[in-house]
Design a protein around this motif. Sequence first.
Motif, PDB file in Angstrom:
ATOM      1  N   ALA A   1       0.835  -1.203   0.000  1.00  0.00           N
ATOM      2  CA  ALA A   1       0.000   0.000   0.000  1.00  0.00           C
ATOM      3  C   ALA A   1       0.869   1.253   0.000  1.00  0.00           C
ATOM      4  O   ALA A   1       2.101   1.184   0.108  1.00  0.00           O
ATOM      5  N   GLU A   2       0.234   2.397  -0.112  1.00  0.00           N
ATOM      6  CA  GLU A   2       0.963   3.655  -0.088  1.00  0.00           C
ATOM      7  C   GLU A   2       1.405   3.988   1.344  1.00  0.00           C
ATOM      8  O   GLU A   2       0.846   3.488   2.311  1.00  0.00           O
ATOM      9  N   GLY A   3       2.404   4.839   1.448  1.00  0.00           N
ATOM     10  CA  GLY A   3       2.877   5.265   2.758  1.00  0.00           C
ATOM     11  C   GLY A   3       4.259   4.724   3.063  1.00  0.00           C
ATOM     12  O   GLY A   3       4.803   3.870   2.351  1.00  0.00           O
ATOM     13  N   GLY A   4       4.834   5.214   4.151  1.00  0.00           N
ATOM     14  CA  GLY A   4       6.146   4.768   4.565  1.00  0.00           C
ATOM     15  C   GLY A   4       6.101   3.405   5.225  1.00  0.00           C
ATOM     16  O   GLY A   4       5.022   2.869   5.506  1.00  0.00           O
TER      17      GLY A   4
ATOM     18  N   LEU B   1      -0.622  -3.303   8.319  1.00  0.00           N
ATOM     19  CA  LEU B   1      -0.508  -4.758   8.166  1.00  0.00           C
ATOM     20  C   LEU B   1      -0.844  -5.469   9.465  1.00  0.00           C
ATOM     21  O   LEU B   1      -1.630  -6.431   9.480  1.00  0.00           O
ATOM     22  N   VAL B   2      -0.263  -4.999  10.556  1.00  0.00           N
ATOM     23  CA  VAL B   2      -0.494  -5.647  11.851  1.00  0.00           C
ATOM     24  C   VAL B   2      -1.949  -5.479  12.286  1.00  0.00           C
ATOM     25  O   VAL B   2      -2.555  -6.415  12.811  1.00  0.00           O
ATOM     26  N   GLU B   3      -2.516  -4.322  12.056  1.00  0.00           N
ATOM     27  CA  GLU B   3      -3.920  -4.101  12.414  1.00  0.00           C
ATOM     28  C   GLU B   3      -4.823  -5.081  11.671  1.00  0.00           C
ATOM     29  O   GLU B   3      -5.712  -5.708  12.269  1.00  0.00           O
ATOM     30  N   GLN B   4      -4.598  -5.214  10.369  1.00  0.00           N
ATOM     31  CA  GLN B   4      -5.423  -6.104   9.558  1.00  0.00           C
ATOM     32  C   GLN B   4      -5.177  -7.573   9.908  1.00  0.00           C
ATOM     33  O   GLN B   4      -6.117  -8.367  10.024  1.00  0.00           O
ATOM     34  N   PHE B   5      -3.926  -7.932  10.070  1.00  0.00           N
ATOM     35  CA  PHE B   5      -3.537  -9.310  10.374  1.00  0.00           C
ATOM     36  C   PHE B   5      -4.113  -9.752  11.722  1.00  0.00           C
ATOM     37  O   PHE B   5      -4.650 -10.853  11.865  1.00  0.00           O
ATOM     38  N   THR B   6      -4.009  -8.874  12.707  1.00  0.00           N
ATOM     39  CA  THR B   6      -4.526  -9.186  14.038  1.00  0.00           C
ATOM     40  C   THR B   6      -6.041  -9.279  14.043  1.00  0.00           C
ATOM     41  O   THR B   6      -6.617 -10.223  14.598  1.00  0.00           O
ATOM     42  N   ALA B   7      -6.694  -8.309  13.443  1.00  0.00           N
ATOM     43  CA  ALA B   7      -8.158  -8.308  13.412  1.00  0.00           C
ATOM     44  C   ALA B   7      -8.695  -9.533  12.686  1.00  0.00           C
ATOM     45  O   ALA B   7      -9.705 -10.115  13.094  1.00  0.00           O
ATOM     46  N   TRP B   8      -8.020  -9.935  11.614  1.00  0.00           N
ATOM     47  CA  TRP B   8      -8.466 -11.133  10.874  1.00  0.00           C
ATOM     48  C   TRP B   8      -8.404 -12.362  11.762  1.00  0.00           C
ATOM     49  O   TRP B   8      -9.327 -13.173  11.781  1.00  0.00           O
ATOM     50  N   HIS B   9      -7.311 -12.511  12.511  1.00  0.00           N
ATOM     51  CA  HIS B   9      -7.178 -13.693  13.364  1.00  0.00           C
ATOM     52  C   HIS B   9      -8.124 -13.662  14.561  1.00  0.00           C
ATOM     53  O   HIS B   9      -8.411 -14.714  15.136  1.00  0.00           O
ATOM     54  N   ALA B  10      -8.590 -12.480  14.929  1.00  0.00           N
ATOM     55  CA  ALA B  10      -9.610 -12.401  15.978  1.00  0.00           C
ATOM     56  C   ALA B  10     -10.976 -12.766  15.409  1.00  0.00           C
ATOM     57  O   ALA B  10     -11.714 -13.578  15.982  1.00  0.00           O
TER      58      ALA B  10
END
Length: 207
Positions: free
Chosen positions: A91-94, A102-111
């Motif tokens: 994605a865009e951004g630094g 990535l971590v927000e999405q990865f964590t939320a998916w596993h929850a």
Amino acid sequence: MTSTPIADLWPTLSGGADARPEAAHRLLQAAVESFAERGFHATTTRDIATAAGMSPAALYIHYQSKAALLAEISQAGHAATLSLVRAAASAEGGPAERMRHLVEQFTAWHARARTVGRVVNYELHALPEDAYAVVAALRLDIEREVSGLIEEGAASGAFQVAEVRTAARAVTSLGIDVSRWYTDRSSETPEELGRRYGELVLRMLGA
């Protein structure tokens, strides 16, 4: 349980190249729930068929064995996770912004997908050799995506890490473990937990 996103992993149940009959969908759902509750080895084909409202013989019309069910579930779950990680990493951004996302999405998916997460991550030992090879390749691709983002951040000075591969495994392990303990009674929503884990990972990476 309401946390198994079968419809997300197998959205096309009729029509199209990936079409599956409704009975196969029910078997996948029942297998995920049974494997998560009992473990692969303690689950029988009768357990799965009964939970799906079918006879044991009917299961073999769609799948050769319960191992074939586990293989499809594990491959689909890992493919979905890889797609999520790739999208966030590119994605865009630094590097720090992308890692947080990535971590927000990865964590939320596993929850949210904790039932699937428990099966695909903690029943790996039960996969047949050929299916394990496919899943192992997907897991390596996930690790490479995370490692690549950490390397980019380290090169730009955004991250301070001693060893990239260990850091990447720590990042993914945090999210994966959520599927083991997260329940409907957890005090945080998947999204809230994702945000908190995002902050923790950035601190861990020296951002």
